[in-house]
Design a protein around this motif. Structure first.
Motif, mmCIF file in Angstrom:
data_model
loop_
_atom_site.group_PDB
_atom_site.id
_atom_site.type_symbol
_atom_site.label_atom_id
_atom_site.label_comp_id
_atom_site.label_asym_id
_atom_site.label_seq_id
_atom_site.Cartn_x
_atom_site.Cartn_y
_atom_site.Cartn_z
ATOM 1 N N ASP A 1 -55.146 4.228 2.860
ATOM 2 C CA ASP A 1 -55.865 2.948 2.865
ATOM 3 C C ASP A 1 -54.952 1.800 2.450
ATOM 4 N N VAL A 2 -54.020 2.083 1.536
ATOM 5 C CA VAL A 2 -53.032 1.071 1.144
ATOM 6 C C VAL A 2 -52.156 0.731 2.345
ATOM 7 N N GLN A 3 -51.710 1.760 3.056
ATOM 8 C CA GLN A 3 -50.872 1.525 4.240
ATOM 9 C C GLN A 3 -51.625 0.705 5.287
ATOM 10 N N LYS A 4 -52.859 1.072 5.545
ATOM 11 C CA LYS A 4 -53.650 0.346 6.553
ATOM 12 C C LYS A 4 -53.766 -1.139 6.205
ATOM 13 N N SER A 5 -54.102 -1.441 4.959
ATOM 14 C CA SER A 5 -54.319 -2.832 4.578
ATOM 15 C C SER A 5 -53.021 -3.625 4.606
ATOM 16 N N GLU A 6 -51.910 -2.990 4.198
ATOM 17 C CA GLU A 6 -50.632 -3.702 4.187
ATOM 18 C C GLU A 6 -50.097 -3.911 5.604
ATOM 19 N N ILE A 7 -50.272 -2.923 6.463
ATOM 20 C CA ILE A 7 -49.854 -3.061 7.859
ATOM 21 C C ILE A 7 -50.680 -4.147 8.550
ATOM 22 N N PHE A 8 -51.960 -4.224 8.197
ATOM 23 C CA PHE A 8 -52.862 -5.212 8.791
ATOM 24 C C PHE A 8 -52.397 -6.642 8.509
ATOM 25 N N GLU A 9 -51.676 -6.834 7.411
ATOM 26 C CA GLU A 9 -51.178 -8.160 7.055
ATOM 27 C C GLU A 9 -50.135 -8.671 8.054
ATOM 28 N N GLY A 10 -49.518 -7.750 8.800
ATOM 29 C CA GLY A 10 -48.529 -8.131 9.809
ATOM 30 C C GLY A 10 -47.148 -7.587 9.511
ATOM 31 N N ILE A 11 -46.608 -6.774 10.413
ATOM 32 C CA ILE A 11 -45.266 -6.214 10.264
ATOM 33 C C ILE A 11 -44.570 -6.214 11.626
ATOM 34 N N ASP A 12 -43.247 -6.093 11.596
ATOM 35 C CA ASP A 12 -42.467 -5.992 12.838
ATOM 36 C C ASP A 12 -41.890 -4.593 13.034
ATOM 37 N N ILE A 13 -41.421 -3.985 11.933
ATOM 38 C CA ILE A 13 -40.770 -2.675 11.990
ATOM 39 C C ILE A 13 -41.487 -1.737 11.026
ATOM 40 N N LEU A 14 -41.946 -0.597 11.535
ATOM 41 C CA LEU A 14 -42.622 0.403 10.718
ATOM 42 C C LEU A 14 -41.744 1.644 10.608
ATOM 43 N N ILE A 15 -41.378 1.988 9.375
ATOM 44 C CA ILE A 15 -40.632 3.227 9.106
ATOM 45 C C ILE A 15 -41.598 4.196 8.457
ATOM 46 N N THR A 16 -41.777 5.374 9.036
ATOM 47 C CA THR A 16 -42.771 6.294 8.511
ATOM 48 C C THR A 16 -42.469 7.727 8.936
ATOM 49 N N THR A 17 -43.301 8.656 8.485
ATOM 50 C CA THR A 17 -43.146 10.071 8.844
ATOM 51 C C THR A 17 -44.174 10.434 9.918
ATOM 52 N N PRO A 18 -43.953 11.529 10.661
ATOM 53 C CA PRO A 18 -44.908 11.892 11.714
ATOM 54 C C PRO A 18 -46.327 12.101 11.201
ATOM 55 N N LYS B 1 -51.858 10.122 10.929
ATOM 56 C CA LYS B 1 -53.061 9.795 10.161
ATOM 57 C C LYS B 1 -53.471 8.341 10.402
ATOM 58 N N LEU B 2 -52.476 7.443 10.465
ATOM 59 C CA LEU B 2 -52.769 6.042 10.767
ATOM 60 C C LEU B 2 -53.443 5.900 12.126
ATOM 61 N N PHE B 3 -52.946 6.659 13.102
ATOM 62 C CA PHE B 3 -53.533 6.619 14.432
ATOM 63 C C PHE B 3 -54.987 7.067 14.411
ATOM 64 N N LEU B 4 -55.236 8.182 13.725
ATOM 65 C CA LEU B 4 -56.582 8.751 13.696
ATOM 66 C C LEU B 4 -57.580 7.809 13.031
ATOM 67 N N LEU B 5 -57.088 6.980 12.111
ATOM 68 C CA LEU B 5 -57.954 6.054 11.378
ATOM 69 C C LEU B 5 -57.871 4.627 11.925
ATOM 70 N N ASN B 6 -57.288 4.485 13.119
ATOM 71 C CA ASN B 6 -57.093 3.155 13.720
ATOM 72 C C ASN B 6 -56.404 2.192 12.766
ATOM 73 N N GLY B 7 -55.404 2.717 12.050
ATOM 74 C CA GLY B 7 -54.719 1.923 11.039
ATOM 75 C C GLY B 7 -53.499 1.193 11.540
ATOM 76 N N VAL B 8 -53.129 1.403 12.795
ATOM 77 C CA VAL B 8 -51.958 0.720 13.339
ATOM 78 C C VAL B 8 -52.132 0.551 14.848
ATOM 79 N N SER B 9 -51.752 -0.600 15.344
ATOM 80 C CA SER B 9 -51.821 -0.864 16.782
ATOM 81 C C SER B 9 -50.442 -0.682 17.400
ATOM 82 N N THR B 10 -50.393 -0.067 18.570
ATOM 83 C CA THR B 10 -49.115 0.075 19.285
ATOM 84 C C THR B 10 -49.089 -0.800 20.543
#
Length: 203
Positions: free
Chosen positions: A110-127, A132-141
C-alpha cells in the motif's frame, strides 16, 4: 568522441563521474539498445552492463520527467540489488528532474501504491513486488517505453520466471532489454514470449 550521441545531461554526468571511455561491450550495447530493438546483453561482471542500463534508460526518457506513470521499469533479484541500483541511478539523475522510485517485497504494497501514484519516471523493483502491484492495479504501464532486467540470472528460478511472464503479458508494447553474465538457454526462451526479434550483444 568517447560516448557518442547521448543526451547532453548524460554527458555532463559522465564527465562529473570521470567516465570518459566506453568499454568494448558498451560500444556495441549502447547503440543496439538505442535502436529500439529488444536486446539480450551478455557480458562478464565489470564490463559495464549496469552503467549501460542506466545510460540507455536516461537516453530513452530524454532526461526529463513526464506525466505520472513510469516510462521505464527495471527488474532486479532482491531488495539489496534494488537499493544498490537506485543509488547508482541517483548518481546520474541528481541534476535532472527525473523521478526514480525503488520498491521491493519488504516494503508494504500500500505504501508503494500511494508513492507511485504521486508520479514517477523510473521504477526499480523485484518480479514478485511488481506482480503484486499489477494484481492490485497499483501501477500503470500505459506510458512504458523500456523494460530492463538487470543480472537476469535470477529469472532461472521458477517463481521469478513465472512472475516475469505474468507481468509482460499485461504490457501492450515496449522495448525489452535483458542483461546477464551469460546467455543462458532458459533466458533465450523468452524470445517466444516478449523478446521478439531480439538482437544479441556479447563481449
Amino acid at each position: 568522441m568517447p560516448f557518442k550521441k547521448l543526451h547532453s545531461e548524460i554527458k555532463d554526468a559522465l564527465e562529473r563521474l570521470e567516465i570518459d571511455t566506453p568499454t568494448p561491450f558498451q560500444k556495441n550495447a549502447i547503440p543496439a539498445v538505442k535502436s529500439g530493438a529488444n536486446v539480450f546483453c551478455a557480458s562478464a561482471i565489470g564490463n559495464g552492463k549496469t552503467t549501460t542500463l542506466i545510460l540507455t534508460t536516461l537516453q530513452k526518457l530524454k532526461c526529463e520527467a513526464v506525466g505520472n506513470a513510469p516510462r521505464a521499469i527495471v527488474l532486479v533479484a532482491n531488495k539489496e540489488r534494488a537499493l544498490a541500483l537506485y543509488d547508482a541511478f541517483l548518481n546520474y539523475t541528481k541534476y535532472t528532474n527525473l523521478r526514480v522510485y525503488v520498491g521491493y517485497e519488504e516494503l508494504h504494497i500500500d505504501v508503494q501504491k500511494s508513492e507511485i501514484f504521486e508520479g514517477i519516471d523510473i521504477l526499480i523493483t523485484t518480479p514478485k513486488s511488481m506482480n503484486k502491484l499489477f494484481l492490485l492495479n497499483g501501477v500503470s504501464t500505459s506510458q512504458l517505453k523500456i523494460f530492463s532486467i538487470d543480472d537476469a540470472e535470477f529469472l532461472l528460478q521458477k517463481s521469478d520466471n513465472n512472475a516475469i511472464l505474468s507481468i509482460t503479458q499485461s504490457i501492450l508494447k515496449c522495448q525489452y532489454v535483458i542483461y546477464s553474465d551469460k546467455l543462458h538457454p532458459k533466458l533465450k526462451r523468452f524470445e517466444n514470449y516478449f523478446m521478439e526479434r531480439a538482437r544479441t550483444v556479447s563481449g
